[in-house]
Design a protein around this motif. Structure first.
Motif, mmCIF file in Angstrom:
data_model
loop_
_atom_site.group_PDB
_atom_site.id
_atom_site.type_symbol
_atom_site.label_atom_id
_atom_site.label_comp_id
_atom_site.label_asym_id
_atom_site.label_seq_id
_atom_site.Cartn_x
_atom_site.Cartn_y
_atom_site.Cartn_z
ATOM 1 N N VAL A 172 0.828 -1.203 0.000
ATOM 2 C CA VAL A 172 0.000 0.000 0.000
ATOM 3 C C VAL A 172 0.861 1.252 0.000
ATOM 4 O O VAL A 172 0.643 2.159 -0.780
ATOM 5 C CB VAL A 172 -0.977 -0.009 1.192
ATOM 6 N N HIS A 173 1.880 1.319 0.892
ATOM 7 C CA HIS A 173 2.687 2.539 0.899
ATOM 8 C C HIS A 173 3.531 2.656 -0.355
ATOM 9 O O HIS A 173 3.956 3.728 -0.715
ATOM 10 C CB HIS A 173 3.497 2.685 2.190
ATOM 11 N N GLY A 174 3.740 1.534 -1.071
ATOM 12 C CA GLY A 174 4.429 1.592 -2.357
ATOM 13 C C GLY A 174 3.637 2.380 -3.387
ATOM 14 O O GLY A 174 4.216 3.030 -4.245
ATOM 15 N N GLY B 269 7.642 7.237 9.322
ATOM 16 C CA GLY B 269 7.352 7.983 10.540
ATOM 17 C C GLY B 269 5.972 7.650 11.064
ATOM 18 O O GLY B 269 5.424 6.579 10.781
ATOM 19 N N SER B 270 5.382 8.606 11.815
ATOM 20 C CA SER B 270 4.041 8.374 12.364
ATOM 21 C C SER B 270 3.299 9.684 12.563
ATOM 22 O O SER B 270 3.902 10.740 12.749
ATOM 23 C CB SER B 270 4.118 7.599 13.685
ATOM 24 N N VAL B 271 1.977 9.573 12.514
ATOM 25 C CA VAL B 271 1.074 10.720 12.648
ATOM 26 C C VAL B 271 0.027 10.372 13.704
ATOM 27 O O VAL B 271 -0.544 9.285 13.673
ATOM 28 C CB VAL B 271 0.383 11.041 11.304
ATOM 29 N N GLN B 272 -0.199 11.305 14.606
ATOM 30 C CA GLN B 272 -1.265 11.144 15.596
ATOM 31 C C GLN B 272 -2.503 11.868 15.105
ATOM 32 O O GLN B 272 -2.411 12.993 14.604
ATOM 33 C CB GLN B 272 -0.865 11.749 16.945
ATOM 34 N N LEU B 273 -3.648 11.224 15.265
ATOM 35 C CA LEU B 273 -4.926 11.886 15.031
ATOM 36 C C LEU B 273 -5.488 12.222 16.397
ATOM 37 O O LEU B 273 -5.620 11.346 17.254
ATOM 38 C CB LEU B 273 -5.874 10.984 14.250
ATOM 39 N N THR C 169 -5.692 7.904 17.704
ATOM 40 C CA THR C 169 -4.890 6.808 17.170
ATOM 41 C C THR C 169 -3.573 7.355 16.647
ATOM 42 O O THR C 169 -3.458 8.541 16.352
ATOM 43 C CB THR C 169 -5.653 6.045 16.065
ATOM 44 N N THR C 170 -2.599 6.461 16.550
ATOM 45 C CA THR C 170 -1.314 6.796 15.948
ATOM 46 C C THR C 170 -1.148 5.925 14.719
ATOM 47 O O THR C 170 -1.309 4.705 14.781
ATOM 48 C CB THR C 170 -0.158 6.572 16.939
ATOM 49 N N LEU C 171 -0.839 6.559 13.600
ATOM 50 C CA LEU C 171 -0.723 5.874 12.318
ATOM 51 C C LEU C 171 0.737 5.768 11.904
ATOM 52 O O LEU C 171 1.525 6.673 12.163
ATOM 53 C CB LEU C 171 -1.500 6.648 11.255
ATOM 54 N N GLY C 172 1.074 4.679 11.231
ATOM 55 C CA GLY C 172 2.442 4.459 10.768
ATOM 56 C C GLY C 172 2.497 4.248 9.266
ATOM 57 O O GLY C 172 1.492 4.421 8.551
ATOM 58 N N ALA C 173 3.670 3.849 8.799
ATOM 59 C CA ALA C 173 3.902 3.651 7.361
ATOM 60 C C ALA C 173 2.832 2.741 6.765
ATOM 61 O O ALA C 173 2.509 1.690 7.312
ATOM 62 C CB ALA C 173 5.288 3.067 7.132
ATOM 63 N N PHE D 288 -4.051 11.728 2.883
ATOM 64 C CA PHE D 288 -2.614 11.548 3.033
ATOM 65 C C PHE D 288 -2.281 10.088 3.300
ATOM 66 O O PHE D 288 -3.087 9.353 3.872
ATOM 67 C CB PHE D 288 -2.100 12.402 4.200
ATOM 68 N N GLY D 289 -1.093 9.704 2.900
ATOM 69 C CA GLY D 289 -0.569 8.384 3.205
ATOM 70 C C GLY D 289 0.745 8.548 3.943
ATOM 71 O O GLY D 289 1.568 9.386 3.565
ATOM 72 N N VAL D 290 0.945 7.780 4.988
ATOM 73 C CA VAL D 290 2.193 7.841 5.741
ATOM 74 C C VAL D 290 3.226 6.982 5.004
ATOM 75 O O VAL D 290 3.047 5.772 4.861
ATOM 76 C CB VAL D 290 2.012 7.350 7.192
#
Length: 121
Positions: free
Chosen positions: A4-6, A39-43, A51-55, A34-36
């Motif tokens: 997916v991240h590819g 790193g990571s993104v907090q919502l 939640t915390t999202l990653g790659a 957006f796609g991670v």
């Protein structure tokens, strides 16, 4: 099989974020999701981390589906790279990699469940 991240490599725009950078705030209007990439993104809902999202994770999907304001704030939790996916890119990704649409729907469903758990507790 493409990861997916590819598929995020097809996005025309990538952003590099530092820890604490705000991607968008609750109430903002948006025309992209957006796609991670790394790193990571907090919502966040106010000061609460939903939640915390990653790659490989996606967020901000409702901007593609609906023109309603953002419901959460997205903040980089560490140095992070995100792919910006506008509606045109989204349609391309769904066409070229149908599993991408399934991943987006799973991400939305998980987020709705997380919000439900927070609100019901």
């Amino acid at each position: 099989m493409t990861t997916v991240h590819g598929v995020f490599a097809s996005a025309k725009e990538h952003r590099s974020l530092e820890s604490g950078d705000i991607v968008f705030a609750a109430g903002d209007t948006g025309a992209a999701m957006f796609g991670v990439v790394s790193g990571s993104v907090q919502l966040r809902d106010g000061d609460d981390v939903v939640t915390t999202l990653g790659a490989g994770d996606t967020f901000g999907e409702l901007a593609i589906i609906s023109k309603a304001p953002r419901s959460l704030t997205a903040v980089a939790a560490e140095p992070t790279t995100i792919a910006v996916i506008d509606e045109r890119t989204f349609i391309f990704l769904v066409h070229e990699t149908p599993t991408f649409a399934l991943q987006v729907m799973r991400s939305l469903a998980a987020r709705i469940r997380s919000l439900d758990e927070i609100r019901l507790s």
